[in-house]
Design an enzyme around this catalytic site. Structure first.
Site, short mmCIF file in Angstrom:
data_model
loop_
_atom_site.label_atom_id
_atom_site.label_comp_id
_atom_site.label_asym_id
_atom_site.label_seq_id
_atom_site.Cartn_x
_atom_site.Cartn_y
_atom_site.Cartn_z
NE ARG A 38 -3.99 2.01 2.26
CZ ARG A 38 -5.12 1.97 1.58
NH1 ARG A 38 -5.40 0.90 0.86
NH2 ARG A 38 -5.97 2.96 1.60
CG ASP A 61 -5.56 2.61 -2.39
OD1 ASP A 61 -6.19 1.53 -2.35
OD2 ASP A 61 -6.05 3.68 -1.98
CB VAL A 62 -5.62 -2.91 -5.00
CG1 VAL A 62 -4.20 -3.44 -5.04
CG2 VAL A 62 -6.30 -3.25 -3.68
CE1 TYR A 167 -10.63 -13.65 3.53
CE2 TYR A 167 -11.13 -15.71 4.66
CZ TYR A 167 -10.25 -14.91 3.94
OH TYR A 167 -8.99 -15.39 3.63
#
Length: 238
Positions: A38, A61-62, A167
């Site tokens: 990040r 930062d994806v 998740y």
């Protein structure tokens, strides 16, 4: 992998834990491995004692288009190409995963998880696709989890009574994305697979024993599988 040149790999989410261990083990195969995190500072700190690895040198930062495009530019500037993309951002997310049952999950937290684990991998793959299409042996590996599978009897969607809902849904989405990408990109020779790094038995295991399955998928031969979901090199049910 049979290559005439040294493959160049990018491991996203590799500032520690499983992602960094995947990067380390992948470098042992002879690949040039770029570590992305990040922040560029985190990436540089992660590789300080691992001279075989290279820090990407820019923040990644994806969840941000401009950040991802800057990462593409950095890879081009450093090596001019990319052969292997490992999307390990889900396992590296420092904020963890929402732990509530399905009916009690904080949807804002779930959305944040999806942005990293699902849309982050989607965004990275799209951005790096021109480089991958130019590679002689392109590979994409999405680090997923059996929590997104209907068929995993231990970790799967039906096995946890709704626990860790976000998740599980995020992993299921990543598995679906893997299948769709593999089908679309098959004619171009890009192998796209998902890997669950978890142990097949109760309890967890460390990165050193989880990483080989990811490295296996990243270094498949040209006639290897695509669109699959694997743990330790063995196919998992969806």
């Amino acid at each position: 992998m049979n290559t005439l040149t040294t493959p160049v790999a990018l491991v996203a989410g590799a500032d520690g834990g499983l992602g960094l261990e995947v990067a380390r083990q992948l470098s042992l195969t002879g690949a040039v491995v770029l570590v992305a995190a990040r922040t560029a500072e985190a990436a540089k700190g992660a590789v300080v004692d691992l001279p075989a690895l290279e820090a990407l040198g820019v923040d990644l930062d994806v969840t941000d288009d401009e950040s991802v495009l800057a990462a593409v530019a950095a890879v081009v500037a450093a090596h001019g190409r990319l052969d292997i993309l490992v999307n390990a951002t889900a396992c590296a997310d420092p904020a963890g995963t929402p732990s509530g049952a399905t009916t009690r999950t904080d949807l804002e937290e779930a959305l944040r998880q999806f942005e990293v684990a699902l849309f982050g991998a989607w965004r990275l793959t799209k951005a790096f696709l021109p480089l991958l299409e130019a590679s002689a042996h392109p590979r994409v590996v999405n680090v997923s989890n059996g929590a997104g599978s209907h068929g995993d009897p231990l970790h799967g969607l039906a096995a946890r009574g709704g626990a860790d809902a976000a998740y599980g849904v995020g992993a299921a989405g990543l598995n679906a994305l893997t299948s769709l990408l593999a089908a679309e990109l098959a004619t171009g020779g890009i192998l796209v697979n998902a890997v669950c790094p978890e142990s097949p038995v109760a309890g967890t295991r460390g990165p050193a024993t989880s990483a080989p399955g990811v490295v296996w998928a990243a270094t498949l031969p040209d006639d290897g599988p695509t669109g699959g979901f694997f743990r330790d090199g063995a196919a998992l049910p969806w």
